[in-house]
Design an enzyme around this catalytic site. Structure first.
Site, mmCIF file in Angstrom:
data_model
loop_
_atom_site.group_PDB
_atom_site.id
_atom_site.type_symbol
_atom_site.label_atom_id
_atom_site.label_comp_id
_atom_site.label_asym_id
_atom_site.label_seq_id
_atom_site.Cartn_x
_atom_site.Cartn_y
_atom_site.Cartn_z
ATOM 1 N N GLY A 192 0.834 -1.210 0.000
ATOM 2 C CA GLY A 192 0.000 0.000 0.000
ATOM 3 C C GLY A 192 0.856 1.243 0.000
ATOM 4 O O GLY A 192 1.798 1.360 0.796
ATOM 5 N N GLY B 118 -0.478 4.477 0.213
ATOM 6 C CA GLY B 118 -1.165 5.645 0.769
ATOM 7 C C GLY B 118 -0.369 6.181 1.952
ATOM 8 O O GLY B 118 0.767 5.782 2.194
ATOM 9 N N GLY C 85 0.982 3.521 4.564
ATOM 10 C CA GLY C 85 2.060 2.691 4.047
ATOM 11 C C GLY C 85 3.354 3.479 3.913
ATOM 12 O O GLY C 85 4.435 3.010 4.303
ATOM 13 N N PHE D 44 -14.469 21.204 12.916
ATOM 14 C CA PHE D 44 -14.970 20.024 12.220
ATOM 15 C C PHE D 44 -16.053 19.395 13.083
ATOM 16 O O PHE D 44 -16.142 19.657 14.284
ATOM 17 C CB PHE D 44 -13.812 19.033 11.983
ATOM 18 N N LEU E 153 -16.900 13.552 -2.960
ATOM 19 C CA LEU E 153 -16.994 14.178 -1.641
ATOM 20 C C LEU E 153 -17.026 15.700 -1.723
ATOM 21 O O LEU E 153 -16.259 16.300 -2.465
ATOM 22 C CB LEU E 153 -15.769 13.764 -0.803
ATOM 23 N N THR F 21 -16.232 18.301 1.062
ATOM 24 C CA THR F 21 -15.625 18.207 2.394
ATOM 25 C C THR F 21 -16.481 18.797 3.519
ATOM 26 O O THR F 21 -17.181 19.802 3.330
ATOM 27 C CB THR F 21 -14.246 18.901 2.420
ATOM 28 N N GLU G 186 -6.649 2.708 6.915
ATOM 29 C CA GLU G 186 -8.089 2.426 6.860
ATOM 30 C C GLU G 186 -8.396 0.930 6.827
ATOM 31 O O GLU G 186 -9.468 0.505 7.240
ATOM 32 C CB GLU G 186 -8.711 3.135 5.650
ATOM 33 N N SER H 44 -8.832 10.379 10.473
ATOM 34 C CA SER H 44 -8.298 9.245 9.722
ATOM 35 C C SER H 44 -6.908 9.548 9.178
ATOM 36 O O SER H 44 -5.998 8.716 9.262
ATOM 37 C CB SER H 44 -9.234 8.871 8.574
ATOM 38 N N LEU H 45 -6.730 10.739 8.627
ATOM 39 C CA LEU H 45 -5.377 11.102 8.193
ATOM 40 C C LEU H 45 -4.434 10.982 9.385
ATOM 41 O O LEU H 45 -3.302 10.502 9.273
ATOM 42 C CB LEU H 45 -5.355 12.528 7.633
HETATM 43 C C1 LIG Z 1 -12.658 11.732 -0.843
HETATM 44 C C2 LIG Z 1 -12.091 11.463 0.514
HETATM 45 C C3 LIG Z 1 -11.728 12.519 1.339
HETATM 46 C C4 LIG Z 1 -11.205 12.276 2.609
HETATM 47 N N1 LIG Z 1 -10.877 13.343 3.399
HETATM 48 C C5 LIG Z 1 -10.339 13.117 4.623
HETATM 49 C C6 LIG Z 1 -9.927 14.205 5.448
HETATM 50 O O1 LIG Z 1 -9.989 15.371 5.055
HETATM 51 N N2 LIG Z 1 -9.429 13.921 6.669
HETATM 52 C C7 LIG Z 1 -9.298 12.643 7.131
HETATM 53 O O2 LIG Z 1 -8.824 12.463 8.248
HETATM 54 N N3 LIG Z 1 -9.663 11.593 6.362
HETATM 55 C C8 LIG Z 1 -10.172 11.812 5.119
HETATM 56 N N4 LIG Z 1 -10.535 10.733 4.345
HETATM 57 C C9 LIG Z 1 -10.174 9.379 4.783
HETATM 58 C C10 LIG Z 1 -8.686 9.158 4.546
HETATM 59 O O3 LIG Z 1 -8.254 9.883 3.428
HETATM 60 C C11 LIG Z 1 -8.354 7.687 4.313
HETATM 61 O O4 LIG Z 1 -8.937 6.901 5.307
HETATM 62 C C12 LIG Z 1 -6.844 7.454 4.351
HETATM 63 O O5 LIG Z 1 -6.162 8.385 3.542
HETATM 64 C C13 LIG Z 1 -6.515 6.042 3.935
HETATM 65 O O6 LIG Z 1 -5.122 5.900 3.838
HETATM 66 P P1 LIG Z 1 -4.481 4.469 3.732
HETATM 67 O O7 LIG Z 1 -3.003 4.662 3.785
HETATM 68 O O8 LIG Z 1 -5.089 3.576 4.720
HETATM 69 O O9 LIG Z 1 -4.937 3.899 2.305
HETATM 70 P P2 LIG Z 1 -5.043 4.476 0.824
HETATM 71 O O10 LIG Z 1 -4.574 5.871 0.698
HETATM 72 O O11 LIG Z 1 -6.412 4.184 0.373
HETATM 73 O O12 LIG Z 1 -4.003 3.576 0.014
HETATM 74 C C14 LIG Z 1 -4.215 2.200 -0.185
HETATM 75 C C15 LIG Z 1 -3.035 1.645 -0.960
HETATM 76 O O13 LIG Z 1 -3.115 0.240 -0.978
HETATM 77 C C16 LIG Z 1 -2.753 -0.241 -2.257
HETATM 78 N N5 LIG Z 1 -3.394 -1.563 -2.392
HETATM 79 C C17 LIG Z 1 -4.647 -1.926 -2.016
HETATM 80 N N6 LIG Z 1 -4.825 -3.246 -2.218
HETATM 81 C C18 LIG Z 1 -3.683 -3.724 -2.748
HETATM 82 C C19 LIG Z 1 -3.261 -5.021 -3.172
HETATM 83 N N7 LIG Z 1 -4.054 -6.078 -3.070
HETATM 84 N N8 LIG Z 1 -2.019 -5.135 -3.683
HETATM 85 C C20 LIG Z 1 -1.186 -4.066 -3.782
HETATM 86 N N9 LIG Z 1 -1.541 -2.831 -3.368
HETATM 87 C C21 LIG Z 1 -2.768 -2.664 -2.861
HETATM 88 C C22 LIG Z 1 -3.233 0.820 -3.221
HETATM 89 O O14 LIG Z 1 -2.485 0.781 -4.390
HETATM 90 C C23 LIG Z 1 -2.934 2.099 -2.406
HETATM 91 O O15 LIG Z 1 -1.612 2.505 -2.644
HETATM 92 C C24 LIG Z 1 -11.050 10.952 3.068
HETATM 93 C C25 LIG Z 1 -11.396 9.898 2.242
HETATM 94 C C26 LIG Z 1 -11.936 10.135 0.991
HETATM 95 C C27 LIG Z 1 -12.368 8.966 0.164
#
Ligand SMILES: Cc1cc2nc3c(=O)[nH]c(=O)nc-3n(C[C@H](O)[C@H](O)[C@H](O)COP(=O)(O)OP(=O)(O)OC[C@H]3O[C@@H](n4cnc5c(N)ncnc54)[C@H](O)[C@@H]3O)c2cc1C
Length: 558
Positions: free
Chosen positions: A10, A12, A15, A113, A238, A240, A361, A377-378
Site C-alpha cells: 500500500g 497511501g 504505508g 470540524f 466528496l 468536504t 483504513e 483518519s489522516l
Molecule cells: C474523498 C475522501 C476525502 C477524505 N478526506 C479526509 C480528510 O480530510 N481527513 C481525514 O482524516 N480523512 C479523510 N478521508 C479518509 C482518509 O483519506 C483515508 O482513510 C486514508 O487516507 C486512507 O489511507 P491508507 O493509507 O489507509 O490507504 P489508501 O490511501 O487508500 O491507500 C491504499 C493503498 O493500498 C494499495 N493496495 C490496495 N490493495 C492492494 C493489493 N491487493 N495489492 C497491492 N496494493 C494494494 C493501493 O495501491 C494504495 O496505494 C477521506 C477519504 C476520501 C475517500
C-alpha cells in the site's frame, strides 16, 4: 522469489509513513502498490488532519471528542495514543514540507470540524491529503526505497500463525511472483466500492482486508460503515466537511435549516452519522428536492474565502455538476465514505498473526469505534503507520530463518487458481459486482432493519455461489483489468458478507450502525467489539470487550 525484510503493501499515507520509519531504522524495506503511489486514495483527502496544537486545546479534549464521537465503542487506550501523538506527527509533516494553510501570524491554521469541541483540524486548503501524500512520496524517492509499482497482492502466506510473505501479480504482464518477508504490513485502504454510492476511488475495494481474512486473521467491527453526509448529487464525489466547518448551511426544499430539528446546538457541525441520518430522513420524508438531495449553501462565505480554502470543491462542482458554489447552493446526499472496521490489530498495528501488521483504513485498531470524526483518519494513518514501523523494525531483528516450501506451494496453487479462472463459459465479474453494490446500497445503508439485512445476507450468499463459476474472457497479459476485477470481486463478497451479517446480529443503534427496529444504544448487551472469522460456512462471529479507561459511556447528544 523476491526477498525483503519487510514489505509494506500500500502506497497511501499509512504505508508510506511506515516505510519511511523502517528505512530510517536501517531495515531492508520495499513497497508494493497496485497503483502508482500518488494515485492512492489518501491523495483525495480534502478537509484536514486533527491535532490539539491550539493554545487552549488539549489531548484529553481531543480524546473525549473522539470517544464520544465513536459512541463509546473506541478503545480508549489507543485513542489516548492517537491524540497524544497527534501534535508531533502533524508538526513532523510540517517540517518535512507539507504546505499547511496559515494564520496571519504564520502558525498552522485550524478549522472547526464535526463533533469537535475546538477548531482542531489542520488543513492545506481543501487538498490536505494531496499535500501530505506528496510530502511523504518525495521522502520515499529521496530514501531510494524500492517500489513494486502496479503489482496486485493476491494471497498472504501464513503458516503456524506466522506470516512468511505473499504472492503478487505484476499487472504489466500478469506474471505471479512470491515475496519472502520477515514482516508484511497491510496498508491497503478501505472498501467503499462495495457500495453503489461512495466517495471512494474506484480502486478502493477492500481486497487487502480480505487477504488477511482469507488467511485466518479476524476482522473487527465491520458493521460500522461511515456514510458522509455531503456527497455531490449525481457522482457522489466528496464535498468536504470543511465546507460546513467554514460556515456552510444545509437547507431542505422549504429553505429550512433542518439540522435545528436534529442537533440544535451543533447544527451542521454535529458528527457525520447524525448529519447523514438527518439528511436521509429529510429525503425519506419528502422534504428534499426531487431526485433525493438537499442544498449545501456556501454562497454567503464569499468568493475570496471559497477560492482560498475550498478551491478544490469549487472546481469539482463546476466540472462535475456545472454549478459554481460561489453563486449557487450545492446539491448533496449521503454516500459511503469510510470503513471504521477492518483487520483486527493492536496499538502497534500488530495483528494476531506474528509478522503481519495492518495500518490505516484497512485496520481496526479501534480508535474510531462506531463513528469516526472527520480529520481523525489522516491522523490515524501517520500515527499508527509510524508505530507499526517502529515495532516491525524491532521484530525482524529477532527472527531466524524459515523454510521456503510454504511460499513455493502458495505460488503454485495461486497459479493454478488463476489459470482456472480464464475462459468463456461462466459468470462475468461485472454483473455480480453490480448486484452486490445494489444490495449493499439498498439494504445495508444509513438506516437498517432486520428484513433488509436478512435480504442482504441472502443476496450475498447467492452471489458468492455464482462467483464460484466466475470466468475471465480477456486473454491479454498486459494490464488485464478484467482479471484484476475478477480476483478482487471475491474479496468484495467476503467483506459484504461480514458487514451485512454483523449488522443483522447487532440489535442496537450505535454510531453509524442505526437500526430502525432497535433505536437505542444497548450498552448492557452490545458494548463490545465484533470479531469475524472465515469458515467454510461463511463468517463466524465472536465478541470482545471494549477498553474503557477515562470516559464512562454517557448519552450522546449534540
Ligand atoms: C474523498 C475522501 C476525502 C477524505 N478526506 C479526509 C480528510 O480530510 N481527513 C481525514 O482524516 N480523512 C479523510 N478521508 C479518509 C482518509 O483519506 C483515508 O482513510 C486514508 O487516507 C486512507 O489511507 P491508507 O493509507 O489507509 O490507504 P489508501 O490511501 O487508500 O491507500 C491504499 C493503498 O493500498 C494499495 N493496495 C490496495 N490493495 C492492494 C493489493 N491487493 N495489492 C497491492 N496494493 C494494494 C493501493 O495501491 C494504495 O496505494 C477521506 C477519504 C476520501 C475517500
Amino acid at each position: 522469489m523476491i526477498t525483503h525484510d519487510v514489505v509494506v503493501i500500500g502506497g497511501g499515507l499509512s504505508g508510506l509513513r511506515c516505510a519511511i520509519e523502517l528505512h530510517e531504522r536501517g531495515v531492508d524495506v520495499a513497497i508494493v502498490s497496485k497503483v502508482p503511489l500518488i494515485r492512492s486514495h489518501s491523495g483525495a483527502a480534502q478537509g484536514g488532519i486533527n491535532a490539539s496544537i491550539g493554545s487552549d486545546d488539549s489531548w484529553e479534549s481531543h480524546a473525549f471528542d473522539t470517544v464520544k464521537g465513536s459512541d463509546y465503542l473506541a478503545d480508549q487506550d489507543t485513542v489516548e495514543i492517537l491524540c497524544k501523538e497527534a501534535p508531533d506527527r502533524v508538526l513532523e509533516m510540517e517540517h518535512w514540507g507539507t504546505n499547511f494553510s496559515r494564520k496571519d501570524d504564520g502558525t498552522i491554521a485550524q478549522r472547526p470540524f464535526g463533533g469537535a469541541g475546538f477548531p482542531r483540524t489542520c488543513y492545506a486548503g481543501d487538498r490536505t491529503g494531496h499535500n501530505i501524500l506528496h510530502t511523504l512520496h518525495e521522502r520515499i524517492l529521496r530514501a531510494g526505497i524500492k517500489v513494486y509499482r502496479e503489482w496486485l497482492v493476491t494471497r498472504l502466506v501464513i503458516e503456524d500463525d506466522r506470516c512468511l510473505g505473499f504472492v503478487a501479480m505484476d499487472l504489466l504482464n500478469s506474471e505471479l511472483e512470491v515475496f519472502k518477508t520477515k514482516a508484511t504490513v497491510l496498508a491497503t485502504g478501505g472498501y467503499g466500492r462495495i457500495y453503489q454510492k461512495s466517495t471512494n476511488a474506484i480502486i478502493n475495494k477492500g481486497f487487502g482486508i480480505s487477504l488477511a481474512y482469507r488467511a485466518g486473521v479476524p476482522l473487527q467491527d465491520m458493521e460500522f460503515v461511515q456514510f458522509h453526509p455531503t456527497t455531490l448529487w449525481g457522482t457522489n464525489i466528496l464535498i468536504t466537511e470543511g465546507a460546513r466547518g467554514e460556515g456552510g448551511y444545509l437547507y431542505n426544499k422549504d429553505h429550512e435549516r433542518f439540522m435545528k430539528d436534529y442537533a440544535s446546538s451543533s447544527m451542521e457541525l454535529a458528527p457525520r452519522d447524525i448529519v447523514a441520518r438527518s439528511i436521509q430522513q429529510e429525503i425519506d420524508e419528502g422534504r428534499a428536492f426531487p431526485g433525493g438531495y438537499v442544498h449545501l449553501d456556501i454562497t454567503h462565505l464569499g468568493k475570496d474565502l471559497i477560492e482560498e480554502r475550498l478551491g478544490g470543491i469549487r472546481q469539482i462542482c463546476i466540472d462535475f455538476a456545472g454549478i459554481d458554489p460561489v453563486e449557487e447552493p450545492i446539491p448533496v446526499q449521503p454516500g459511503q465514505h469510510y470503513s471504521m472496521g477492518g483487520i483486527s490489530s493492536n496499538k502497534d498495528g500488530a495483528t494476531p498473526a506474528s509478522g503481519l501488521y495492518a495500518v490505516g483504513e484497512c485496520a481496526c485498531i479501534s480508535v474510531h469505534g462506531a463513528n469516526r470524526l472527520g480529520g481523525n483518519s489522516l491522523l490515524d494513518t501517520v500515527v499508527f503507520g509510524r508505530r507499526a514501523g517502529v515495532h516491525a523494525a524491532d521484530y525482524v531483528t529477532s527472527l531466524g530463518e524459515t523454510s521456503d516450501d510454504p511460499l513455493t506451494q502458495a505460488l503454485d496453487s495461486e497459479k493454478t487458481a488463476i489459470s482456472e479462472m480464464m475462459g468463456n463459459d461462466g459468470e462475468s465479474y461485472s454483473s455480480i459486482s453490480e448486484e452486490l453494490k445494489r444490495t449493499m446500497q439498498e439494504n445495508v445503508g444509513v438506516f437498517r432493519e432486520k428484513k433488509e439485512l436478512e435480504k442482504a445476507v441472502e443476496d450475498v450468499k447467492k452471489l458468492e455461489a455464482r462467483a464460484r463459476s466466475l470466468k475471465v474472457r480477456t486473454e491479454a497479459r498486459e494490464f488485464n483489468l478484467e482479471l484484476l476485477n475478477a480476483i478482487e470481486l471475491k474479496g468484495m463478497l467476503d467483506l459484504a458478507h461480514v458487514i451485512a451479517l454483523g449488522a443483522l446480529v447487532r440489535e442496537e443503534s450505535r454510531g453509524a450502525h442505526y437500526r430502525t427496529d432497535f433505536l437505542e444504544r444497548d450498552d448492557k448487551n452490545w458494548l463490545k467489539h465484533t470479531l469475524a472469522y472465515l469458515t467454510p460456512e461463511g463468517p463466524r462471529l465472536e465478541y470482545k470487550d471494549v477498553n474503557i479507561t477515562i470516559f464512562q459511556p454517557q448519552r450522546r447528544t449534540y
